[in-house]
Design an enzyme around this catalytic site. Structure first.
Site, short mmCIF file in Angstrom:
data_model
loop_
_atom_site.label_atom_id
_atom_site.label_comp_id
_atom_site.label_asym_id
_atom_site.label_seq_id
_atom_site.Cartn_x
_atom_site.Cartn_y
_atom_site.Cartn_z
N LEU A 101 1.04 -0.90 -0.17
CA LEU A 101 0.23 -0.04 0.13
C LEU A 101 0.86 0.80 -0.02
O LEU A 101 2.13 1.09 0.40
CB LEU A 101 -0.69 -0.19 1.57
N ASP A 102 0.35 2.25 -0.39
CA ASP A 102 1.11 3.73 -0.58
C ASP A 102 1.65 3.93 0.54
O ASP A 102 0.24 3.67 1.60
CB ASP A 102 0.74 4.97 -1.63
N VAL A 103 2.54 4.65 0.63
CA VAL A 103 2.98 5.44 1.69
C VAL A 103 1.60 6.24 2.55
O VAL A 103 1.44 6.04 3.85
CB VAL A 103 3.92 6.16 2.34
N HIS A 187 0.96 3.00 -7.60
CA HIS A 187 -0.09 3.71 -7.94
C HIS A 187 -1.22 4.02 -8.35
O HIS A 187 -1.58 5.10 -9.36
CB HIS A 187 0.70 4.97 -8.09
#
Length: 240
Positions: A101-103, A187
């Site tokens: 999962l993106d930051v 993303h």
């Protein structure tokens, strides 16, 4: 497995701390006190005690984590704290997140040391569904739904698989949506909405396969998966 490694993996401290326990004579293997940390044991067959606590070894462990923003989905990173650091009752060095999962993305993240299950959930050939809740800057409409179904082109040349977009609510400036995708490109959800001229302002994963995020978990909190949840994750008949 060496006894010092087993005890360290079971939460009794570092290798150095475990060696001190062994020297004190409080580690019992099959009824006998041991004094050497280099002996090998079979954690599935041997009876092992530390003081009055019996060691029940688990080859694989499985956690559901409600990932907060600001943590990177990795085992180590030079810029951000990692999701592994959130699992504070786990002492083994083989735990990892299943996928990324993106930051700045929140939500459901499976943490395990089971590489077979991770491959089953992440392999593009398995078509494992992932569902996200998002807030979108802009008005999402039926035209966007059809574009997502057809397959959004991102990175100039990559056509995403068909995705299911559901509109929860809209105002004149913002939309709330759910989107189901079957891939995990970098993303990806953000880029899909950029491709239709809109911007993701908040993103949270709420389901992976048929495992739903436990809404009782606060951000940063985690719990063990139940046997039923684990059985469903491992059931390949659920996949497309």
């Amino acid at each position: 497995m060496r006894i010092d490694k087993l005890l360290a993996h079971s939460g009794f401290g570092s290798r150095k701390e475990v060696k001190e326990l062994i020297k004190k004579g409080i580690v019992i293997v099959n009824g006998e006190k041991i004094k050497k940390d280099k002996i090998h044991v079979d954690p599935m067959r041997d009876e092992i005690w530390v003081d009055d606590q019996q060691i029940i070894y688990e080859e694989h462990v499985y956690y559901m984590l409600n990932k907060p923003a600001g943590y990177v989905s990795a085992t180590e990173d030079k810029l951000y704290p990692t999701v592994v650091e959130l699992i504070d009752d786990y002492y083994r060095d083989d735990l990892f997140p299943v996928g990324r999962l993106d930051v700045d993305t929140e939500g459901l993240l499976i943490m395990t040391n089971d590489g077979v299950l991770a491959h089953q959930l992440l392999s593009p050939k398995k078509h494992c569904p992932k569902v996200y809740y998002a807030k979108i800057k802009g008005v999402v409409n039926e035209n966007d739904i059809q574009k997502f179904l057809k397959g959004i082109v991102i990175n100039d040349d990559y056509q995403c698989q068909s995705a299911h977009l559901k509109i929860i609510s809209t105002t004149s400036t913002e939309s709330e949506i759910e989107v189901e995708i079957y891939e995990g490109k970098f993303h990806q959800v953000k880029k899909m909405f950029l491709a239709v001229g809109k911007e993701v302002t908040y993103l949270k994963r709420i389901r992976m396969k048929d495992l739903e995020l436990d809404n009782s978990l606060e951000l940063g909190a985690y719990r063990r998966l139940t046997d039923e949840e684990l059985d469903r994750l491992k059931d390949e008949s659920v996949l497309q």
